[in-house]
Design an enzyme around this catalytic site. Structure first.
Site, PDB file in Angstrom:
ATOM      1  N   ARG A  13      -9.020  -1.253  -5.932  1.00 49.70           N
ATOM      2  CA  ARG A  13      -8.448  -0.308  -6.918  1.00 49.70           C
ATOM      3  C   ARG A  13      -7.946  -0.922  -8.072  1.00 49.70           C
ATOM      4  O   ARG A  13      -7.150  -1.871  -8.177  1.00 49.70           O
ATOM      5  CB  ARG A  13      -7.144   0.537  -6.043  1.00 49.70           C
ATOM      6  CG  ARG A  13      -6.605   1.426  -7.053  1.00 49.70           C
ATOM      7  CD  ARG A  13      -5.746   2.360  -6.050  1.00 49.70           C
ATOM      8  NE  ARG A  13      -4.863   1.929  -5.431  1.00 49.70           N
ATOM      9  CZ  ARG A  13      -4.173   2.635  -4.573  1.00 49.70           C
ATOM     10  NH1 ARG A  13      -4.288   3.893  -4.383  1.00 49.70           N
ATOM     11  NH2 ARG A  13      -2.941   2.096  -3.732  1.00 49.70           N
ATOM     12  N   ARG A  47       0.206  -2.209   5.465  1.00 48.17           N
ATOM     13  CA  ARG A  47       0.491  -0.841   5.047  1.00 48.17           C
ATOM     14  C   ARG A  47      -0.296  -0.068   5.938  1.00 48.17           C
ATOM     15  O   ARG A  47       0.192   1.115   6.703  1.00 48.17           O
ATOM     16  CB  ARG A  47       0.131  -0.590   3.599  1.00 48.17           C
ATOM     17  CG  ARG A  47       1.179  -1.202   2.721  1.00 48.17           C
ATOM     18  CD  ARG A  47       0.502  -1.361   1.145  1.00 48.17           C
ATOM     19  NE  ARG A  47       0.071  -0.028   0.534  1.00 48.17           N
ATOM     20  CZ  ARG A  47      -0.871  -0.070  -0.108  1.00 48.17           C
ATOM     21  NH1 ARG A  47      -1.367  -1.176  -0.787  1.00 48.17           N
ATOM     22  NH2 ARG A  47      -1.136   1.047  -0.870  1.00 48.17           N
ATOM     23  N   ARG A  89       7.171   9.849   5.787  1.00 48.21           N
ATOM     24  CA  ARG A  89       6.394   8.524   6.313  1.00 48.21           C
ATOM     25  C   ARG A  89       6.973   8.422   7.786  1.00 48.21           C
ATOM     26  O   ARG A  89       6.317   7.461   8.535  1.00 48.21           O
ATOM     27  CB  ARG A  89       6.698   7.495   5.451  1.00 48.21           C
ATOM     28  CG  ARG A  89       5.955   7.608   4.411  1.00 48.21           C
ATOM     29  CD  ARG A  89       4.473   7.087   4.375  1.00 48.21           C
ATOM     30  NE  ARG A  89       4.043   5.792   3.508  1.00 48.21           N
ATOM     31  CZ  ARG A  89       3.955   5.777   2.272  1.00 48.21           C
ATOM     32  NH1 ARG A  89       4.095   6.785   1.437  1.00 48.21           N
ATOM     33  NH2 ARG A  89       3.636   4.673   1.422  1.00 48.21           N
ATOM     34  N   LYS A  97      -4.814  10.618  -1.599  1.00 50.18           N
ATOM     35  CA  LYS A  97      -3.876  11.467  -1.806  1.00 50.18           C
ATOM     36  C   LYS A  97      -3.390  11.831  -3.380  1.00 50.18           C
ATOM     37  O   LYS A  97      -3.081  12.855  -3.770  1.00 50.18           O
ATOM     38  CB  LYS A  97      -2.514  11.028  -1.149  1.00 50.18           C
ATOM     39  CG  LYS A  97      -2.727  10.791   0.343  1.00 50.18           C
ATOM     40  CD  LYS A  97      -1.265  10.609   0.924  1.00 50.18           C
ATOM     41  CE  LYS A  97      -0.829   9.185   0.638  1.00 50.18           C
ATOM     42  NZ  LYS A  97      -1.396   7.926   1.051  1.00 50.18           N
ATOM     43  N   ARG A 148      -2.232  -3.011  -8.460  1.00 51.92           N
ATOM     44  CA  ARG A 148      -0.919  -2.886  -7.961  1.00 51.92           C
ATOM     45  C   ARG A 148      -0.558  -3.887  -6.931  1.00 51.92           C
ATOM     46  O   ARG A 148      -1.462  -4.472  -6.263  1.00 51.92           O
ATOM     47  CB  ARG A 148      -1.008  -1.545  -7.025  1.00 51.92           C
ATOM     48  CG  ARG A 148      -0.163  -0.423  -7.506  1.00 51.92           C
ATOM     49  CD  ARG A 148      -0.723   0.857  -6.751  1.00 51.92           C
ATOM     50  NE  ARG A 148       0.031   0.777  -5.279  1.00 51.92           N
ATOM     51  CZ  ARG A 148       0.227   1.764  -4.745  1.00 51.92           C
ATOM     52  NH1 ARG A 148      -0.306   2.928  -5.046  1.00 51.92           N
ATOM     53  NH2 ARG A 148       0.745   1.772  -3.404  1.00 51.92           N
TER      54      ARG A 148
HETATM   55  P1  AMP Z   1       2.627   4.471  -1.600  1.00 56.39           P
HETATM   56  O1  AMP Z   1       2.514   4.596  -3.282  1.00 56.39           O
HETATM   57  O2  AMP Z   1       2.854   6.137  -1.091  1.00 56.39           O
HETATM   58  O3  AMP Z   1       1.475   3.861  -0.940  1.00 56.39           O
HETATM   59  O4  AMP Z   1       4.142   3.708  -1.579  1.00 56.39           O
HETATM   60  C1  AMP Z   1       4.040   2.556  -1.817  1.00 56.39           C
HETATM   61  C2  AMP Z   1       5.194   1.976  -0.938  1.00 56.39           C
HETATM   62  O5  AMP Z   1       6.435   2.655  -1.449  1.00 56.39           O
HETATM   63  C3  AMP Z   1       5.158   1.924   0.480  1.00 56.39           C
HETATM   64  O6  AMP Z   1       4.478   0.722   0.899  1.00 56.39           O
HETATM   65  C4  AMP Z   1       6.765   1.918   0.820  1.00 56.39           C
HETATM   66  O7  AMP Z   1       7.003   0.545   0.525  1.00 56.39           O
HETATM   67  C5  AMP Z   1       7.253   2.636  -0.299  1.00 56.39           C
HETATM   68  N1  AMP Z   1       7.542   4.127   0.015  1.00 56.39           N
HETATM   69  C6  AMP Z   1       6.776   5.061  -0.489  1.00 56.39           C
HETATM   70  N2  AMP Z   1       6.991   6.362   0.164  1.00 56.39           N
HETATM   71  C7  AMP Z   1       8.051   6.024   1.036  1.00 56.39           C
HETATM   72  C8  AMP Z   1       8.658   6.711   2.231  1.00 56.39           C
HETATM   73  N3  AMP Z   1       8.481   8.053   2.335  1.00 56.39           N
HETATM   74  N4  AMP Z   1       9.407   6.127   3.044  1.00 56.39           N
HETATM   75  C9  AMP Z   1       9.483   4.630   2.968  1.00 56.39           C
HETATM   76  N5  AMP Z   1       9.049   3.922   2.057  1.00 56.39           N
HETATM   77  C10 AMP Z   1       8.343   4.541   1.034  1.00 56.39           C
END
Ligand code: AMP
Length: 202
Positions: free
Chosen positions: A122, A158, A88, A13, A147
């Site tokens: 990554r 996840r 999400r 993404k 990360r």
């Molecule tokens: P990402 O970088 O989008 O994979 O997000 C990393 C982490 O941030 C996720 O595993 C969640 O813990 C939190 N997070 C990001 N976006 C959301 C969202 N829209 N709703 C809830 N938690 C989020």
């Protein structure tokens, strides 16, 4: 143009978002990036977010909704925006529906095997360049980090959460005629071409 890019963690993404926002001059709004900045700054929100993120769990909807409402009031959202990592949950999607019209939701579909390799492999630099130890290893003199949530246990959690929450969101946008599924594991240029084709026929 109001867009959403969806995909499991590791679907690319962030990469494809960069191409889209460069073409359409809209901001790339990643809730994950916003939360990581808060963690880095050590704010109260960051402290709360950290524990959820390290466990691979989603933050409560009300926290995310507040972040989005505030972000959409900023000037750069005048011509639209591209969401990445939001919504999400179906609650987040329903809330968004009350404050913005979404023109297209593009879902990058990828095989789980590829997702696992992309995430466990990554590595990133401080200035945001992304490498992968399997597909695109960093040069020896480049300092990279991983990360905190890119470890196998958190990755599995996840992915599970993504698939558990995905179908109602997909149904919601399919019902609005705004959902487009594309093959996310093709080459970057090919994925971008497909996205452009979709956006041009809207
Ligand atoms: P990402 O970088 O989008 O994979 O997000 C990393 C982490 O941030 C996720 O595993 C969640 O813990 C939190 N997070 C990001 N976006 C959301 C969202 N829209 N709703 C809830 N938690 C989020």
């Amino acid at each position: 143009m109001n867009l959403i890019l969806m995909g499991a963690p590791g679907a690319g993404k962030g990469t494809h978002a960069k191409d889209i926002v460069a073409r359409f001059d809209i901001p790339h709004i990643s809730t994950g990036d916003i939360l990581r900045e808060e963690v880095a700054k050590g704010t109260e929100l960051g402290t709360t977010a950290k524990s959820y993120m390290e466990a691979g769990k989603l933050l409560p909807d009300d926290i995310i909704i507040e972040i989005i409402k505030k972000r959409l009031q900023e000037d750069d959202c005048r011509n639209g925006f591209l969401f990445d990592g939001f919504p999400r949950t179906i609650v987040q999607a329903e809330m968004l529906d009350k404050i913005a019209d979404i023109e297209a939701v593009i879902y990058l579909k990828c095989d789980d095997d590829i997702l696992l390799k992309r995430l466990t492999g990554r590595r990133m630099t401080e200035d945001g360049k992304i490498y992968n130890i399997y597909f695109d290893p960093p040069p020896e003199n480049v300092k990279v980090y991983q990360r905190d949530d890119d470890n196998e246990e958190t990755i599995r959690e996840r992915l599970k959460i993504f698939y558990d929450t995905f179908s109602p969101i997909m149904d919601f946008y399919e019902g609005k005629g705004a959902f487009y599924e594309i093959k996310g594991d093709d080459a970057r240029e090919k994925v971008f071409d497909t996205i452009l084709t979709i956006l041009n026929i809207m």
